[in-house]
Write an enzyme that holds these catalytic residues in place. Structure first.
Site, PDB file in Angstrom:
ATOM      1  N   GLU B 316       0.841  -1.198   0.000  1.00 16.81           N
ATOM      2  CA  GLU B 316       0.000   0.000   0.000  1.00 16.81           C
ATOM      3  C   GLU B 316       0.875   1.245   0.000  1.00 16.81           C
ATOM      4  O   GLU B 316       0.599   2.205   0.709  1.00 16.81           O
ATOM      5  CB  GLU B 316      -0.932   0.018   1.218  1.00 16.81           C
ATOM      6  CG  GLU B 316      -1.840  -1.199   1.280  1.00 16.81           C
ATOM      7  CD  GLU B 316      -2.937  -1.070   2.338  1.00 16.81           C
ATOM      8  OE1 GLU B 316      -4.106  -1.210   1.968  1.00 16.81           O
ATOM      9  OE2 GLU B 316      -2.626  -0.803   3.519  1.00 16.81           O
ATOM     10  N   GLU B 332      -4.148   4.962  -3.049  1.00 14.87           N
ATOM     11  CA  GLU B 332      -5.285   4.873  -2.128  1.00 14.87           C
ATOM     12  C   GLU B 332      -5.864   6.252  -1.825  1.00 14.87           C
ATOM     13  O   GLU B 332      -5.130   7.216  -1.625  1.00 14.87           O
ATOM     14  CB  GLU B 332      -4.788   4.198  -0.836  1.00 14.87           C
ATOM     15  CG  GLU B 332      -5.884   3.858   0.137  1.00 14.87           C
ATOM     16  CD  GLU B 332      -5.334   3.276   1.444  1.00 14.87           C
ATOM     17  OE1 GLU B 332      -4.244   2.672   1.424  1.00 14.87           O
ATOM     18  OE2 GLU B 332      -6.000   3.452   2.470  1.00 14.87           O
ATOM     19  N   CYS B 334      -7.117   7.309   0.860  1.00 13.56           N
ATOM     20  CA  CYS B 334      -6.588   7.774   2.149  1.00 13.56           C
ATOM     21  C   CYS B 334      -5.206   8.412   2.006  1.00 13.56           C
ATOM     22  O   CYS B 334      -4.864   9.305   2.778  1.00 13.56           O
ATOM     23  CB  CYS B 334      -6.459   6.606   3.118  1.00 13.56           C
ATOM     24  SG  CYS B 334      -8.003   6.149   3.917  1.00 13.56           S
ATOM     25  N   CYS B 400     -11.311   2.247   5.612  1.00 11.63           N
ATOM     26  CA  CYS B 400     -10.636   3.461   6.078  1.00 11.63           C
ATOM     27  C   CYS B 400     -10.952   4.659   5.187  1.00 11.63           C
ATOM     28  O   CYS B 400     -10.999   5.791   5.659  1.00 11.63           O
ATOM     29  CB  CYS B 400      -9.127   3.236   6.125  1.00 11.63           C
ATOM     30  SG  CYS B 400      -8.441   2.549   4.610  1.00 11.63           S
ATOM     31  N   CYS B 401     -11.126   4.424   3.883  1.00 12.16           N
ATOM     32  CA  CYS B 401     -11.239   5.549   2.950  1.00 12.16           C
ATOM     33  C   CYS B 401     -12.558   6.315   3.042  1.00 12.16           C
ATOM     34  O   CYS B 401     -12.540   7.549   2.987  1.00 12.16           O
ATOM     35  CB  CYS B 401     -11.004   5.076   1.520  1.00 12.16           C
ATOM     36  SG  CYS B 401      -9.364   4.379   1.247  1.00 12.16           S
TER      37      CYS B 401
END
Lengths: 637, 637
Positions: B316, B332, B334, B400-401
């Site tokens: 990631e 990502e 995030c 999480c996003c």
């Protein structure tokens, strides 16, 4: 006899002696690879696995998510290694290697079950699981490779032991498989047995083995589905398996209905090879029709310019049409070897460059890169772009590719020449001598003098005990614009002789007749169909059958900064001794100037370009010198 | 006071009221996303997980190869959801949502240990594992997100309960962490607590929380290595962990020595954000020097044109310099949210468009695509090319996003404006009203009238109780060639006012003063550094801060056949009601003709091209209409 009723069969491996390009490669395998294969099989524990006088090794390679272990295929690795040794022994006697092969064959003899069954895993590790999961467990696949080994070893040494073992096994299969009461109407998840049984039939003259091969071909993908019923019988959920689709093993529909190339690439190639053999042997037009559709599907929508196939690692196989990523290409060496097998068998019903051109393309650019120049290391995946981290390895937990490319190299003569009654076809060029007997009893010797693929001049000399009439068909590759032909010094108009891309010289031949063929080798650009997104705006360069590439060792880093102008400039050929005399090409292209770009990652103005001298080398030889980047598809201006 | 001694702090979220572009996005989150987040957290079992009156849910999400379960981060998901709700409540009261948040806070109150510790997993699932594996288990990360929630919820509602809970937890941390006897000299594997403690310090005025944040920053990567000693204490092999390198969590060397951006992208951004806060609060030049080096490293070698960062799924995070694959980009959501955080905090020591331009780029093109126009679905990965199989999902095992982009959207006002003593900086443009108090006691209201980012005309009206002297710094983006500025109708020469890319208007202001800024929005080509191999021969098109792309729904399939001519033709802007009034651009480019190419996969002649009308839409809005292919980097002629 109609065109399609001919039955061309490859000449046997011992009928051809190679020198030149393929002679060098055969020496590498005979002198180095063949022994390495046995050494590494032994180190992996494969000898212990078949030696009933030693304890069973048990599960050495853990069971993987697909429900089996690659250890289940150890018989196939030993089989392909013995086959390689057999082919190597033609080239050069090697008593030590022969003794090692004999010892392995003795172990198999002791291992074989009374009923004929023979499988290291299912006799020694999971004896209660025999014939319970044909979908996943490769039992017939392993048998097929041992059969191919048996045929080759018999032809090489005259020793029948392994051949007899495998005939006993095949005879046992004839009792197990069929549609009769108590028989299994099944077939293997991984095809191979089909083409192996054809070889067994041809060498023994036993049509029952052909019939069994045809049975496996005919059964595949029919309903009720064998794999589903087998799973239910075995108490497994038939829908719960790793690849989740019968397309993976081309068992999603009857083979005659198949028109789209799907699933695991090696499996697909082995199936189509078996189908093509059966089509030839039975003159089965329904199979030929399916095969031609599948051929189009593969070669117009799913094949790398290298003849690499199967872009995805996830299924070791095919994805979507026109999806041909270069840097992540799986393009397994075995899959291109399989494509050579298939293409060769598509020539069974008559020479046609549609198949032979691709056979040559896949041979040089898809399969051959699998082997290092010294015969010691191997590629499994064959990407067309590398950032410098992809290198040949010494071994693999699934070591299918090393013996596969090794046996292809050592048997290449049988792919070059094929014979049907009173016809000889030359599919591939290379310095060699071939001897064969025609239906009319004439013994023909063909001497091919050439430095092909480095040079396009090919001289043929015909040796005959007495004059004879036969047709000699010479492939004129589609790329060979301006090819010229002469018989005994008299020019022949190529186009007037051309049938399906072969110059057919049907005449009375005399001992000492000479044929001169010139295939012009010029650097030519190749562009991909615009639907291949990964090649958009890019160009590859080929010369004759060879795809060329650039490497860091010649050209520095940032190979993607190289730009090929609209008009390819004149290049000069350079012979590289460190690459066995390969022909490299030096020419002036353009290059974006990364050095003067500055710090910004992005900007409004494209990079400046300047002329740059670039060296191209044949793709199959990449990663044989100082490691670094490699690129086939370059930016096109 | 020297330039770098200024301390700009973002205005609080309630100080800014948004309408226009960001107002619409905030409505989507307030009216839809905020409730969805809670619904989906609840459905996942997160409420049960913290409710001591219910049985512990146990291990719902199995332990993964990295040695933990994403369930360990559930506190962070609840924290970010509460933070989103808090920010949403500023925009629009919502008693029902507020009651649900209150109920969750009550559960946390009951869950909190007597000593102050608070963590759903380590109190309810593995209570014996508290503080045993900071490297992998995210305990302080979870705490950090609950702290951010506490600060936001307090500011939104005036309710102190969660703030008090988290102060108790932070006070307990002060006893646990440190270099004293019996204390742990440690820090979290996943950074977050650092920036959260700064927020806690700012809202409570307690410097002890700043000191704890600085302690965590200072300890990271020092020797003897905390993670190694921790593992040994815990009986684990310190070298045997999933990512095998402390670079993964930026703990491979002391932070002040770091110059290369490595490892997990979100972790890196959160660390640098915390470092920047500490650099601002402590005026720590040694941190600033590291941060500036890291900033250069990221933005000149490792950032997509979208402001997406972290190309690889495997970690990631970051790979090699200039490795920016488009179709497999992880990038990502995030991580871009984190880049916005970091960039914003780099402005703490004074306005500088070097940071603010990237903040805007990552905000619009890296973070915002994470949210569907209707606020209901979410991207985790943000590729710059899609063959049509990548779509927003409703939920994820590691969600999480969704709350990360939601809390950024709802708090965006605090990223637009920052204040230092007698200076106001406008970092981002967008229709809004901001109120703040300067050090001299003046209350200033700034009304921004604009249709930015669709139109570049920006009008500012200053509201003052009485005349006041202060500096107003307006960002002039680097791309805004020909920007014009006027005060009360009188043109101001932009270049004469420019400091670090901001037009600084330092003067006596009157109530009703007007500033007019025009940032010309023209379509501009962007080329990548030639070392970015994936963008070689390609061009992206931007307009103002927005990256544009092409989609199948407007342009059919085979988007890689589109070719952008050397001179970008004049386009026409089109307002698309179905995309909330977004500005699309229609223009005539070229297109390779796939239809007339024929059957061959490869050939010597490139594809024919013809003019083709093409529609570009802002990248952040892709996959909001009929699904299909998408492409940012198009072929450049």
């Amino acid at each position: 006899m109609s065109h399609k009723d001919r039955q061309f069969r490859p000449v046997t491996v011992p009928s051809v002696t190679l020198s030149g390009f393929w002679g060098q490669w055969q020496d590498a395998v005979s002198e180095t690879t063949a022994a390495i294969l046995l050494d590494r099989c032994e180190a992996a524990g494969m000898i212990q696995a078949i030696d009933v006088d030693q304890p069973s090794p048990g599960v050495v390679i853990p069971i993987a998510p697909w429900g089996g272990s690659t250890q289940m295929f150890w018989d196939s690795d030993l089989g392909k290694s013995i086959e390689t040794i057999a082919f190597s022994l033609y080239r050069k006697p090697n008593p030590e290697l022969e003794a090692r092969a004999d010892a392995i064959i003795d172990l198999y003899e002791k291992l074989q079950d009374k009923d004929g069954y023979l499988n290291a895993w299912f006799q020694r590790v999971q004896p209660d699981r025999r014939w319970t999961n044909l979908r996943d467990h490769h039992e017939l696949y392993c048998a097929g490779h041992l059969m191919e080994a048996a045929v080759a070893y018999y032809q090489a040494t005259g020793k029948r032991k392994l051949l007899d073992i495998m005939c006993r096994y095949a005879d046992y299969m004839l009792t197990v498989f069929g549609e009769g009461e108590g028989q299994m109407p099944g077939y293997d998840g991984h095809e191979e047995i089909e083409l192996a049984l054809v070889k067994l039939a041809r060498v023994t003259g036993e049509p029952k083995y052909l019939d069994l091969s045809k049975f496996f071909v005919d059964q595949r993908g029919t309903e009720p589905h064998f794999f589903t019923e087998e799973a239910q019988r075995d108490g497994r959920d038939a829908s719960d398996f790793h690849q989740r689709t019968y397309e993976y093993g081309q068992a999603h529909q009857p083979v005659r209905d198949q028109r789209k190339v799907v699933g695991h690439a090696v499996r697909a190639m082995y199936l189509y090879s078996g189908m093509a053999d059966i089509a030839t042997e039975y003159r089965d037009d329904s199979l030929t029709e399916a095969l031609e559709g599948l051929w189009d599907d593969l070669t117009t929508k799913q094949m790398y310019i290298t003849g690499g196939i199967g872009p995805a690692a996830s299924n070791e196989g095919f994805t979507d049409y026109f999806d041909l990523p270069n840097d992540t290409a799986y393009a397994e060496t075995c899959a291109s070897v399989g494509l050579v097998f298939w293409a060769n068998r598509m020539l069974g019903r008559g020479p046609n460059r549609r198949y032979a051109d691709v056979m040559e393309q896949a041979l040089y650019n898809g399969a051959l890169p699998g082997l290092a120049l010294d015969g010691k290391t191997f590629f499994y995946e064959n990407p067309l772009e590398s950032t410098g981290k992809h290198h040949r390895w010494t071994w693999h937990h699934c070591p299918c590719c090393p013996p596969n490319i090794a046996r292809l190299v050592t048997s290449i003569g049988s792919y070059m020449y094929a014979v049907a009654d009173d016809e000889i076809a030359i599919h591939l060029y290379g310095e060699s001598t071939m001897t064969c007997e025609l239906a009319n009893g004439s013994e023909v010797t063909l001497k091919q003098k050439t430095e092909y693929p480095w040079d396009g001049a090919i001289g043929l000399e015909i040796g005959l005990g007495s004059p004879a009439r036969f047709a000699l068909s010479l492939r004129i590759p589609e790329w060979a614009e301006g090819a010229t032909l002469a018989v005994n010094g008299t020019p022949v108009d190529v186009s007037s002789t051309l049938i399906d891309g072969y110059a057919r010289l049907d005449r009375d031949w005399q001992d000492g007749d000479r044929v001169e063929l010139v295939l012009p080798l010029v650097l030519r650009p190749q562009f991909a169909n615009p639907r291949v997104r990964q090649d958009a705006g890019r160009v590859a360069l080929m010369r004759g059958p060879l795809v060329y590439c650039v490497e860091t060792t010649d050209n520095g880093d940032d190979l993607n900064a190289i730009v090929v102008p609209k008009t390819i400039p004149e290049g000069s050929t350079v012979m590289l001794p460190e690459l066995n005399g390969a022909v490299a090409i030096d020419l002036t292209l353009q290059r974006e100037d990364a050095g003067r770009w500055g710090d910004a990652l992005y900007r409004s103005r494209p990079a400046d370009r300047s002329d740059a001298r670039v060296r191209l080398i044949p793709y199959h030889l990449w990663d044989n010198r100082t490691p670094g980047e490699m690129l086939v598809w370059m930016q096109a201006d």
